[in-house]
Design an enzyme around this catalytic site. Structure first.
Site, PDB file in Angstrom:
ATOM      1  N   SER A 163       0.826  -1.194   0.000  1.00  0.00           N
ATOM      2  CA  SER A 163       0.000   0.000   0.000  1.00  0.00           C
ATOM      3  C   SER A 163       0.874   1.262   0.000  1.00  0.00           C
ATOM      4  CB  SER A 163      -0.952  -0.032   1.202  1.00  0.00           C
ATOM      5  OG  SER A 163      -1.917   0.987   1.123  1.00  0.00           O
ATOM      6  N   ASP A 180      -9.778  -5.605  -4.133  1.00  0.00           N
ATOM      7  CA  ASP A 180      -9.294  -4.537  -3.261  1.00  0.00           C
ATOM      8  C   ASP A 180     -10.331  -3.417  -3.179  1.00  0.00           C
ATOM      9  OD1 ASP A 180      -7.828  -2.268  -2.187  1.00  0.00           O
ATOM     10  OD2 ASP A 180      -5.997  -3.352  -2.666  1.00  0.00           O
ATOM     11  N   HIS A 206      -7.343  -5.826   0.123  1.00  0.00           N
ATOM     12  CA  HIS A 206      -6.203  -4.965   0.421  1.00  0.00           C
ATOM     13  C   HIS A 206      -5.369  -5.456   1.598  1.00  0.00           C
ATOM     14  CE1 HIS A 206      -4.117  -1.202  -0.307  1.00  0.00           C
ATOM     15  NE2 HIS A 206      -4.134  -0.903   0.981  1.00  0.00           N
TER      16      HIS A 206
END
Length: 408
Positions: A101, A177, A209
Site C-alpha cells: 500500500s 481490493d 487490500h
C-alpha cells in the site's frame, strides 16, 4: 530485503502478517521492517488516519508542523541503512525493496531514485499514482506544500515514465481490493507498458487490500534474490529479521564515513579495464542525475594507484598516508592542477562492479560521484595476497580500492 508498511501500520504489521520469515530464512535474506512514521510526544499528528503518525508517506516534509520530525525518506534511504550496515555484516550490494500500500509507493519511488542500489523491487497493492489520488494529494499538500512540482519525485507512475527501474519490477494487486480507486494500478500498468519497463504486473483474483495478498509472493521473491553462502547461516528476529554473515569489506569517502559492503572474486583484468567498468556504472548514475560523464585521467589514475598500493603494502585503510599526507597532495604530485578534488576509498570488494555499487549506495560517496562540478577521475585497485587483518578485523581485506575525482 526492505519491507515498507502501509497506512496506520507500525513495523510489526508485516512481521506478524506477511509470512515472510520462513522464505527469507531459507534463502538467507535479512528482512528489515522500518516504522511508517516518527512517533512519540512532541511529534505532530492528525485525526485523519491517512495523515500524521502511521502515515509518513516516505517523504521528507518541508511544511509546518511536520518538517521537524517527518523525514521518512532520509530515514529509510540513509539513516537506517548506515546504522544497519555499520552494526551488522550485511551484503550492501545485494538489496531488494518491497512494500504494501503506502509502503509499496515508498518502495517503488525509492528504488527508482537510487539506480544500482536494489537488485529488485516489488509492491503489493501499492499507491501507484498519488498525485492523482486522495491517498497522495492530501498528504503531499500537507507535507510538501502547494507546489505540485515537488510531489512528482514521489509518484511511481511519473517516475516510471521519466526513468524507470534498472531491474525487475513485480506488482501484485488484488481484484477485490476495496481501495482500487485510490491506488490507481491502471496508471502504473499503462506507464510500464508505454516505457517497456521490465517486470510483471499481476491482478490476483479475489484478494483484497490485506496482507494476505503478499503471502503467495514471498516464495517467488525470496528465490529471485541471489543466494548467499555463509559459514554459519542463522537468523533472528529483533525489530527486524537480521541474518548474520562473516566479516565484510569497508569503504570510506573523503569525509571518512565508514560503511560495510560485501565480496566477490579477484580482479584479473587490466587496470584500465577495471577503471572503465567502474566509471561506466557511475556515468550511468550521473546521466540520470543530469551530470556530464566522468573522463578517465592518467594523472588521477596514477594518484589512485599510488594510494591503493600504499594501503595494501603498509597495512592501513584511510585517506591519509602513514606520513599524514592526503589525497590533495597525491594529486598535486602527479602534476594535475585542480580547482576541486575528492576521493573515495574502499577495501575488501573483489570486483569493479562491487566496488562501484558500494560507493553508489553510500550517501557520502554518492555525493562525490554525483557532483557535477567534478569532471575527471582515476580508479585503481591493489591486491595483497599475504595481507593481514587490520582495524580490529579477524580477516584481511586483500583488495584496496581508490577513486580520485577532480576538475581542472
Amino acid at each position: 530485503m526492505w519491507f515498507l508498511s502501509g497506512l496506520t501500520c507500525t513495523h510489526e504489521n508485516a512481521m506478524v502478517k506477511a509470512g515472510a520469515q520462513r522464505w527469507a530464512a531459507e534463502a538467507g535474506i535479512a528482512l528489515v521492517f522500518p516504522d511508517t512514521s516518527p512517533r512519540g510526544e512532541g511529534v505532530a499528528n492528525d485525526p485523519d488516519f491517512a495523515l500524521g503518525q502511521g502515515a509518513g508517506f516516505y517523504v521528507n516534509a518541508t511544511q509546518k508542523p511536520w518538517a521537524p520530525h517527518y523525514r521518512m525518506w532520509d530515514y529509510v534511504t540513509d539513516e537506517l541503512p548506515r546504522l544497519l550496515f555499520n552494526a551488522f555484516p550485511l551484503a550492501e550490494d545485494v538489496q531488494g525493496i518491497t512494500g504494501h500500500s503506502m509502503g509499496g509507493h515508498g518502495a517503488l519511488t525509492i528504488a527508482m531514485s537510487f539506480p544500482g542500489r536494489f537488485r529488485s523491487v516489488s509492491a503489493f497493492a501499492p499507491i501507484c499514482n498519488p498525485v492523482a489520488s486522495d491517498w497522495g494529494r492530501v498528504q503531499f499538500s500537507a507535507y510538501l506544500g502547494a507546489d505540485e512540482s515537488t510531489w512528482f519525485s514521489h509518484d511511481a507512475t511519473l517516475l516510471t515514465k521519466k526513468r524507470g527501474f534498472d531491474g525487475p519490477m513485480l506488482i501484485d494487486q488484488g481484484t477485490a481490493d476495496q481501495f482500487l480507486d485510490k491506488l490507481r494500478p491502471e496508471a502504473l500498468a499503462e506507464a510500464m507498458a508505454v516505457t517497456r519497463q521490465g517486470g510483471t504486473f499481476r491482478m490476483q483474483k479475489g484478494y483484497d487490500h490485506s496482507y494476505f495478498l503478499s503471502q503467495p509472493s514471498w516464495k517467488t521473491m525470496s528465490r529471485s534474490m541471489p543466494r548467499l553462502s555463509w559459514a554459519n547461516p542463522r537468523a533472528t528476529v529483533l525489530a527486524a529479521l537480521l541474518a548474520l554473515m562473516p566479516a565484510a569489506p569497508v569503504l570510506a569517502n573523503a569525509t571518512d564515513v565508514i560503511l560495510e559492503g560485501s565480496s566477490s572474486s579477484k580482479p584479473s583484468a587490466s587496470s584500465m579495464t577495471i577503471a572503465k567498468e567502474v566509471v561506466a556504472i557511475m556515468n550511468t548514475a550521473r546521466a540520470k542525475a543530469g551530470c556530464g560523464p566522468l573522463k578517465i585521467n592518467s594523472k588521477l589514475m596514477a594518484a589512485a594507484k599510488t594510494h591503493a598500493t600504499n594501503m595494501a603494502e603498509k597495512d592501513f585503510f584511510g585517506h591519509a598516508n602513514r606520513d599524514g599526507s592526503k589525497f590533495s597532495k597525491r594529486v598535486k604530485k602527479q602534476g594535475y592542477k585542480y580547482r576541486m578534488v575528492a576521493e573515495n576509498i574502499a577495501a575488501g570488494q573483489k570486483s569493479a562492479r562491487e566496488a562501484a555499487l558500494s560507493w553508489l549506495n553510500s550517501a557520502g560517496h554518492r555525493k562525490n560521484i554525483l557532483n557535477c562540478k567534478l569532471k575527471d577521475t582515476g580508479v585503481a585497485v591493489a591486491y595483497q595476497a599475504d595481507d593481514r587483518p587490520i582495524d580490529g578485523n579477524s580477516k584481511p581485506y586483500h583488495y584496496y580500492w581508490v577513486q580520485v575525482f577532480a576538475s581542472p
